[in-house]
Design a protein around this motif. Sequence first.
Motif, PDB file in Angstrom:
ATOM      1  N   PRO A 143       0.912  -1.421  -0.066  1.00 51.53           N
ATOM      2  CA  PRO A 143      -0.142   0.036  -0.079  1.00 51.53           C
ATOM      3  C   PRO A 143       0.781   1.201   0.068  1.00 51.53           C
ATOM      4  N   TYR A 144       2.273   1.156   0.461  1.00 47.73           N
ATOM      5  CA  TYR A 144       2.996   2.409   0.522  1.00 47.73           C
ATOM      6  C   TYR A 144       4.028   2.233  -0.320  1.00 47.73           C
ATOM      7  N   SER A 145       4.642   3.406  -0.661  1.00 48.05           N
ATOM      8  CA  SER A 145       6.056   3.411  -1.200  1.00 48.05           C
ATOM      9  C   SER A 145       7.025   3.093  -0.272  1.00 48.05           C
ATOM     10  N   TRP A 146       8.260   3.011  -0.693  1.00 48.41           N
ATOM     11  CA  TRP A 146       9.362   2.853   0.044  1.00 48.41           C
ATOM     12  C   TRP A 146       9.630   3.903   0.945  1.00 48.41           C
ATOM     13  N   ILE A 147       9.470   5.262   0.365  1.00 51.81           N
ATOM     14  CA  ILE A 147       9.554   6.460   1.276  1.00 51.81           C
ATOM     15  C   ILE A 147       8.334   6.373   2.336  1.00 51.81           C
ATOM     16  N   GLY A 148       7.384   6.120   2.073  1.00 51.40           N
ATOM     17  CA  GLY A 148       6.162   5.922   3.069  1.00 51.40           C
ATOM     18  C   GLY A 148       6.530   4.797   3.972  1.00 51.40           C
TER      19      GLY A 148
END
Length: 240
Positions: A105-110
Amino acid sequence: MRQLLLLCFTLMITLAQANFEKGVAFYQDKQYKKAISAFQQDWDSTQNSANLYNLGLSHLMLKQPEKALYYFEKTLKYDPNNTDAIYNASHLFSEMNEGSYWQHPYSWIGRFVFKFSSNTWSYLSLFFALLLGLSIFITLQPHQRSRKKIGQFGIVITFVFLATSTLAAKFSYEHFVATEFAYLPKTDIATFISPGKNPTEVKLELNQRYKVNQQQDDFLQIQLKTGERIWVAQKDVLSY
């Protein structure tokens, strides 16, 4: 009075631990419905993401894959790098949607930002603010040119880290308090053009994660793959 408050706090912790341990015991004894009740009670009182993962396992054992997938992904909201939840969500999604692949659900930054609470990022912001003040103080002092350049370099670096940690604190806070995604436990869900008004004939897909754009009263606006935005009643979906 202070002793009474301490006693109440200790009692709350003990009860929470008891609920979690009961859930584990019920799960091991294959009493999955009772395990779900115990893990849910512990989650309500402690917000420990281990309960969400265990809820996913319990629903999976009850052959309720939609709810299991929901809880595995909800685990990632609070523990985005939980490898067990990632593996189970990916494997379960592939089984439920042949030929499709699960995406986090989330990018690596998130995943990096949401790994820490907004309080942690706020403390870092305070630390960098103090360093920035120190760098400015050093720069304003009369000393050699080389030291002044070091102070100026320190100002730039600490300002960048201060801005980054401040933004991370903001995004982390919004992430934990907002409703971000919705899952459909059934297909016959009423959809609307506006909250509770102007019904549509849009058919939604099972086992799919829908992005929640906004919430109004008891309704959520979700975004379809086509980019179209419609409203659904929050009670009709599983959201996190």
